[in-house]
Design a protein around this motif. Structure first.
Motif, mmCIF file in Angstrom:
data_model
loop_
_atom_site.group_PDB
_atom_site.id
_atom_site.type_symbol
_atom_site.label_atom_id
_atom_site.label_comp_id
_atom_site.label_asym_id
_atom_site.label_seq_id
_atom_site.Cartn_x
_atom_site.Cartn_y
_atom_site.Cartn_z
ATOM 1 N N HIS A 1 1.285 -33.762 39.805
ATOM 2 C CA HIS A 1 1.583 -35.486 38.863
ATOM 3 C C HIS A 1 1.414 -35.986 39.118
ATOM 4 O O HIS A 1 1.496 -37.489 38.693
ATOM 5 N N ARG A 2 -0.124 -36.623 39.647
ATOM 6 C CA ARG A 2 -0.738 -38.028 40.127
ATOM 7 C C ARG A 2 -1.207 -38.186 38.858
ATOM 8 O O ARG A 2 -1.742 -38.047 37.545
ATOM 9 N N ALA A 3 -1.295 -40.220 38.902
ATOM 10 C CA ALA A 3 -1.441 -40.117 37.235
ATOM 11 C C ALA A 3 -2.335 -40.436 36.628
ATOM 12 O O ALA A 3 -3.492 -39.586 37.719
ATOM 13 N N ASP A 4 -2.793 -40.182 35.404
ATOM 14 C CA ASP A 4 -3.804 -39.922 35.488
ATOM 15 C C ASP A 4 -4.198 -41.319 34.342
ATOM 16 O O ASP A 4 -3.758 -41.811 33.567
ATOM 17 N N SER A 5 -5.038 -41.821 35.205
ATOM 18 C CA SER A 5 -5.266 -43.575 34.998
ATOM 19 C C SER A 5 -6.543 -43.726 34.324
ATOM 20 O O SER A 5 -7.674 -43.159 35.182
ATOM 21 N N SER A 6 -6.379 -45.298 34.161
ATOM 22 C CA SER A 6 -7.621 -45.567 33.229
ATOM 23 C C SER A 6 -8.942 -46.375 34.602
ATOM 24 O O SER A 6 -9.609 -46.842 34.362
ATOM 25 N N ALA A 7 -8.419 -46.229 35.844
ATOM 26 C CA ALA A 7 -8.630 -47.267 37.029
ATOM 27 C C ALA A 7 -8.129 -46.505 38.117
ATOM 28 O O ALA A 7 -6.790 -46.223 37.984
ATOM 29 N N ALA A 8 -9.196 -46.704 39.252
ATOM 30 C CA ALA A 8 -8.771 -46.431 40.565
ATOM 31 C C ALA A 8 -7.482 -46.641 41.080
ATOM 32 O O ALA A 8 -7.649 -47.848 41.191
ATOM 33 N N LEU A 9 -6.655 -45.789 41.212
ATOM 34 C CA LEU A 9 -5.097 -46.767 41.760
ATOM 35 C C LEU A 9 -5.174 -46.121 43.040
ATOM 36 O O LEU A 9 -5.121 -45.631 43.811
ATOM 37 N N HIS A 10 -3.917 -46.959 43.899
ATOM 38 C CA HIS A 10 -3.462 -46.793 45.427
ATOM 39 C C HIS A 10 -2.618 -45.595 45.416
ATOM 40 O O HIS A 10 -1.689 -45.353 44.153
ATOM 41 N N PRO A 11 -3.407 -44.516 46.807
ATOM 42 C CA PRO A 11 -2.192 -43.604 46.084
ATOM 43 C C PRO A 11 -0.694 -43.158 46.139
ATOM 44 O O PRO A 11 0.226 -43.179 45.468
ATOM 45 N N LEU A 12 -0.116 -44.486 46.637
ATOM 46 C CA LEU A 12 1.351 -44.856 46.811
ATOM 47 C C LEU A 12 1.894 -44.984 45.036
ATOM 48 O O LEU A 12 2.840 -44.483 44.566
ATOM 49 N N ILE A 13 1.046 -46.119 44.148
ATOM 50 C CA ILE A 13 1.202 -45.461 43.166
ATOM 51 C C ILE A 13 1.408 -44.547 42.066
ATOM 52 O O ILE A 13 1.893 -44.094 41.774
ATOM 53 N N ALA A 14 -0.246 -43.708 42.173
ATOM 54 C CA ALA A 14 -0.667 -42.686 40.766
ATOM 55 C C ALA A 14 0.402 -41.650 42.276
ATOM 56 O O ALA A 14 0.384 -41.165 40.665
ATOM 57 N N ASP B 1 10.541 -30.609 34.924
ATOM 58 C CA ASP B 1 9.782 -31.854 36.359
ATOM 59 C C ASP B 1 7.977 -31.257 36.368
ATOM 60 O O ASP B 1 7.173 -31.791 35.968
ATOM 61 N N ALA B 2 8.240 -30.098 35.063
ATOM 62 C CA ALA B 2 6.654 -29.986 34.903
ATOM 63 C C ALA B 2 6.086 -30.499 33.487
ATOM 64 O O ALA B 2 4.962 -30.587 33.286
ATOM 65 N N LYS B 3 6.612 -31.174 32.793
ATOM 66 C CA LYS B 3 6.594 -31.224 31.932
ATOM 67 C C LYS B 3 5.176 -32.745 32.570
ATOM 68 O O LYS B 3 5.232 -33.642 33.154
ATOM 69 N N PRO B 4 3.997 -32.771 31.792
ATOM 70 C CA PRO B 4 3.246 -34.126 31.935
ATOM 71 C C PRO B 4 3.873 -35.400 32.144
ATOM 72 O O PRO B 4 4.288 -35.177 31.047
ATOM 73 N N ARG B 5 3.151 -36.478 32.821
ATOM 74 C CA ARG B 5 3.569 -37.688 32.720
ATOM 75 C C ARG B 5 2.438 -38.577 31.497
ATOM 76 O O ARG B 5 1.848 -38.192 31.816
ATOM 77 N N ARG B 6 3.393 -39.489 31.040
ATOM 78 C CA ARG B 6 2.624 -40.023 30.067
ATOM 79 C C ARG B 6 3.263 -41.411 29.698
ATOM 80 O O ARG B 6 4.262 -41.683 29.880
ATOM 81 N N ARG B 7 2.365 -42.304 29.493
ATOM 82 C CA ARG B 7 1.689 -43.551 29.263
ATOM 83 C C ARG B 7 1.240 -44.636 28.327
ATOM 84 O O ARG B 7 0.183 -43.019 27.683
ATOM 85 N N ARG B 8 1.812 -45.307 28.213
ATOM 86 C CA ARG B 8 1.053 -46.207 26.850
ATOM 87 C C ARG B 8 -0.410 -46.271 27.353
ATOM 88 O O ARG B 8 -0.358 -46.039 28.138
ATOM 89 N N ALA B 9 -1.447 -46.240 26.201
ATOM 90 C CA ALA B 9 -2.800 -47.034 26.792
ATOM 91 C C ALA B 9 -2.510 -48.584 27.143
ATOM 92 O O ALA B 9 -2.046 -49.084 26.492
ATOM 93 N N LEU B 10 -3.778 -48.449 27.910
ATOM 94 C CA LEU B 10 -3.468 -50.109 28.080
ATOM 95 C C LEU B 10 -3.529 -51.249 26.468
ATOM 96 O O LEU B 10 -3.215 -52.348 26.670
ATOM 97 N N ASP B 11 -4.826 -50.369 26.080
ATOM 98 C CA ASP B 11 -4.749 -51.188 24.919
ATOM 99 C C ASP B 11 -3.625 -51.066 23.253
ATOM 100 O O ASP B 11 -3.499 -52.240 23.107
#
Length: 206
Positions: A13-26, A183-193
């Protein structure tokens, strides 16, 4: 005291981010399938509230307050009784239940600016410290704030704003199937743009 063991698979469930995040956040996420046998002491919870205490706030007003009960105590049961029906289905498996309360009036009865914002900052600190301690923390809007105020004798100067279930993940392939599927569902966030504008509103900065 040793920290709770985080079940394998948490990194799924680690965040799929466009930049490296601190592990506490990811690695922060909000599971519902918690281990109903895991226990925490108040001393193990202390770092979470210490982290909340050091959050920034408007004019150092420090508007965040908390109610906390560990499973097996009357306080825990009183908090659990105020949860919405959906949250009552899973949150009592938490090792601790917390209510975040915002101070909204100052000592002279005047509105305190940014009290709710300050509670949000403090609670994010609490949640990230939970990750650092090998715990998970799921924040909930689904609870009866009026019932909390009456049950715990809250003054008019404060308002309950969030419930938080703190505990550890259930071991893989254990727990109710419906919770495991959610809980198995993927985490989703809006894109930065979509979130960050530059030259004008709606003009992506990234």
């Amino acid at each position: 005291m040793s920290k709770p063991t985080v079940p394998s698979g948490t990194s799924d469930h680690r965040a799929d981010s466009s930049a490296a995040l601190h592990p506490l956040i990811a690695d922060r996420w909000s599971p519902r399938n918690l281990d109903p046998t895991a226990e925490l002491t108040m001393e193990q919870l202390r770092p979470l509230f210490e982290a909340a205490r050091w959050a920034p706030s408007w004019g150092n007003s420090q508007p965040a307050r908390y109610l906390v009960g560990i499973r097996g105590t009357e306080t825990f049961d009183r908090i659990a009784a105020t949860l919405s029906r959906g949250n009552k289905a899973w949150a009592p498996a938490a090792a601790a239940l917390v209510i975040g309360v915002a101070v909204v009036l100052d000592e002279e009865g005047r509105p305190l600016p940014y009290g709710e914002y300050g509670l949000g900052l403090a609670t994010q600190n609490l949640v990230l410290q939970a990750v650092a301690e090998g715990l998970v923390a799921h924040q909930m809007a689904g609870f009866d704030a009026a019932a909390i105020a009456e049950e715990f004798g809250l003054p008019d100067s404060v308002e309950p704003r969030v419930a938080i279930a703190v505990g550890t993940l259930a071991q893989p392939d254990t727990g109710p199937l419906d919770l495991r599927e959610r809980d198995a569902k993927p985490r989703r966030r809006r894109a930065l743009d979509e979130l960050v504008s530059g030259e004008a509103w709606g003009t992506p900065a990234f």
